[in-house]
Write an enzyme that holds these catalytic residues in place. Structure first.
Site, mmCIF file in Angstrom:
data_model
loop_
_atom_site.group_PDB
_atom_site.id
_atom_site.type_symbol
_atom_site.label_atom_id
_atom_site.label_comp_id
_atom_site.label_asym_id
_atom_site.label_seq_id
_atom_site.Cartn_x
_atom_site.Cartn_y
_atom_site.Cartn_z
ATOM 1 N N GLY A 75 0.786 -1.222 0.000
ATOM 2 C CA GLY A 75 0.000 0.000 0.000
ATOM 3 C C GLY A 75 0.817 1.271 0.000
ATOM 4 N N HIS A 187 -1.165 -8.209 -8.674
ATOM 5 C CA HIS A 187 0.020 -8.697 -7.963
ATOM 6 C C HIS A 187 0.501 -10.023 -8.545
ATOM 7 C CE1 HIS A 187 -1.907 -5.983 -5.003
ATOM 8 N NE2 HIS A 187 -0.654 -5.656 -4.742
#
Length: 216
Positions: A75, A187
């Site tokens: 993040g 991802h």
């Protein structure tokens, strides 16, 4: 005969002295700080599949005595990475791989803010004599041409300014490939991480070469 016996008795002592006389640095692993966001941290993966772990394994398989430190935080934006740089360096680093920018682009953060942060990270590291490999990122094309034009040059221009090793796009060959990504499509999975490691390995070896040149 007496001299010969004395000489034989000195051999173990001489060998011991020779071993202790070797530079301590020769036995120490090269510590590579992998500083980044979720792409470095290994979001969604078992700990052993994260980029720093797989990279360390690949380097050791090629005979390099290294330790790759996972300083990825999922993040994180580039600005947040810059804010924790001193903390990340607390245990020391001989070299650094810098990987940020994906979250900046996805959130539409002003490229000027991203540029300032990337410049700050790389400038701080090089100012401390730490060789750097800067991993580039590209703006998603749905952000529009104006954002892309302001964002994409950040990484090559910062790399050129400081003379660091540059990898143009960290996700090259992996992005948008379902076989190499997790279900979120963002991802990398283990296969995707391994693809990144295999592609970036020569640049990391160049980074290690710069550390060895400093040590010699």
């Amino acid at each position: 005969m007496i001299f010969s016996r004395r000489l034989r008795g000195l051999v173990p002592v001489l060998l011991c002295l020779a071993a202790t006389a070797l530079p301590a640095a020769a036995a120490d692993p090269i510590r590579i700080l992998a500083l980044g966001d979720s792409l470095t941290a290994g979001y969604g993966l078992p700990p052993g599949d994260a980029f720093p772990v797989r990279l360390e394994e690949a380097l050791k398989a090629r005979g390099h005595h290294v330790r790759v430190i996972n300083a990825g935080v999922s993040g994180d934006t580039a600005d947040q990475g810059f804010a924790r740089l001193d903390w990340a360096l607390a245990e020391g680093a001989d070299a650094a791989i810098v990987e940020f920018g994906a979250n900046d682009a996805l959130r539409g953060i002003d490229p000027k803010v991203t540029r300032q942060a990337i410049d700050g990270i790389v400038g701080t590291l090089t100012g401390r004599g730490i060789p750097v490999l800067l991993a580039g990122m590209l703006a998603p094309r749905n952000m529009g041409p104006a954002y892309q034009a302001a964002y994409d040059p950040i990484f090559p221009e910062v790399a050129a300014r400081y003379g660091v090793i540059f990898d143009p796009f960290f996700l090259e060959g992996v992005v948008l490939d379902p076989a190499l990504n997790q279900r979120d499509g963002i991802h990398p999975n283990r296969a995707g991480v391994d693809r990144i490691v295999a592609r970036i390995l020569p640049k990391v070896e160049e980074l290690i070469g710069r550390v060895r040149a400093k040590r010699s």
